[in-house]
Design a protein around this motif. Sequence first.
Motif, mmCIF file in Angstrom:
data_model
loop_
_atom_site.group_PDB
_atom_site.id
_atom_site.type_symbol
_atom_site.label_atom_id
_atom_site.label_comp_id
_atom_site.label_asym_id
_atom_site.label_seq_id
_atom_site.Cartn_x
_atom_site.Cartn_y
_atom_site.Cartn_z
ATOM 1 N N GLN A 48 42.704 46.040 44.931
ATOM 2 C CA GLN A 48 43.102 45.362 43.710
ATOM 3 C C GLN A 48 42.076 44.297 43.382
ATOM 4 O O GLN A 48 41.504 43.671 44.271
ATOM 5 N N ALA A 49 41.853 44.066 42.123
ATOM 6 C CA ALA A 49 40.845 43.102 41.691
ATOM 7 C C ALA A 49 41.274 41.666 41.974
ATOM 8 O O ALA A 49 40.449 40.824 42.308
ATOM 9 N N ASN A 95 39.390 36.677 42.177
ATOM 10 C CA ASN A 95 38.965 37.878 41.462
ATOM 11 C C ASN A 95 37.752 38.476 42.175
ATOM 12 O O ASN A 95 36.687 37.874 42.209
ATOM 13 N N SER A 96 37.905 39.676 42.714
ATOM 14 C CA SER A 96 36.796 40.341 43.407
ATOM 15 C C SER A 96 36.030 41.301 42.494
ATOM 16 O O SER A 96 35.093 41.957 42.940
ATOM 17 N N SER A 97 36.402 41.358 41.215
ATOM 18 C CA SER A 97 35.756 42.312 40.306
ATOM 19 C C SER A 97 34.533 41.699 39.623
ATOM 20 O O SER A 97 34.276 40.506 39.731
ATOM 21 N N ASP A 98 33.827 42.555 38.887
ATOM 22 C CA ASP A 98 32.624 42.141 38.163
ATOM 23 C C ASP A 98 32.929 41.559 36.782
ATOM 24 O O ASP A 98 32.002 41.200 36.061
ATOM 25 N N ALA A 111 34.811 36.352 37.060
ATOM 26 C CA ALA A 111 34.309 37.434 37.914
ATOM 27 C C ALA A 111 33.794 36.848 39.221
ATOM 28 O O ALA A 111 33.110 35.823 39.221
ATOM 29 N N HIS A 112 34.164 37.478 40.323
ATOM 30 C CA HIS A 112 33.765 37.031 41.660
ATOM 31 C C HIS A 112 34.069 35.548 41.876
ATOM 32 O O HIS A 112 33.325 34.839 42.540
ATOM 33 N N ASP A 144 43.826 43.208 32.854
ATOM 34 C CA ASP A 144 43.285 44.521 33.220
ATOM 35 C C ASP A 144 44.386 45.528 33.537
ATOM 36 O O ASP A 144 44.107 46.643 33.956
ATOM 37 N N GLU A 152 46.711 45.118 35.846
ATOM 38 C CA GLU A 152 47.209 44.914 37.204
ATOM 39 C C GLU A 152 48.436 44.005 37.181
ATOM 40 O O GLU A 152 48.527 43.062 36.398
#
Length: 162
Positions: free
Chosen positions: A40-41, A66-69, A109-110, A145, A147
């Motif tokens: 999961q992001a 948040n681990s997404s881009d 992001a990140h 997103d 989620e």
Amino acid sequence: MTQPVKVLSKLHALACAAAFALVATGGVAAYAADAANAKQAIAVQNAWVRWLPNNLPSAAYVTLVNSSDKPIDLVDISSADYGMAMLHQTVSNGSTQKMVMVDKLTVPAHGQAAISPGGYHVMLEDAKRKIAPGDTVHLKLQFSDGETLDAPFAVKSPAQTK
């Protein structure tokens, strides 16, 4: 001689169709496995609720990671344990402070977004059951997103939060 060629062609076509079906099924299974294992992001850290007596409104705090881009917005909050959950921000204006309801909170992001005392917080009103320090309540966090997270929040007394 033409008869065996037709039979062989039909067998060849069936074999090709069967091989294609196996490859396609394997591809779908692999895709489904990848989707099920996808991380999961958004992750939740240090989720807690500051409990207040006499059915006073409570406040929830959490760090969203948040681990997404891409940046992702927290866009809705609800709880089966409370009648109302709203995202607020404490805004200072010189020597005074006020709470302002906000529609979203962006998690870069990140990066992280803190919902913490003195800043963003989740106001919780109208407890649907008796809630006390030591309990766990759940908040459903919905993101831009698509989620959704059902996150457990530890309930703490004001003395435990200092």
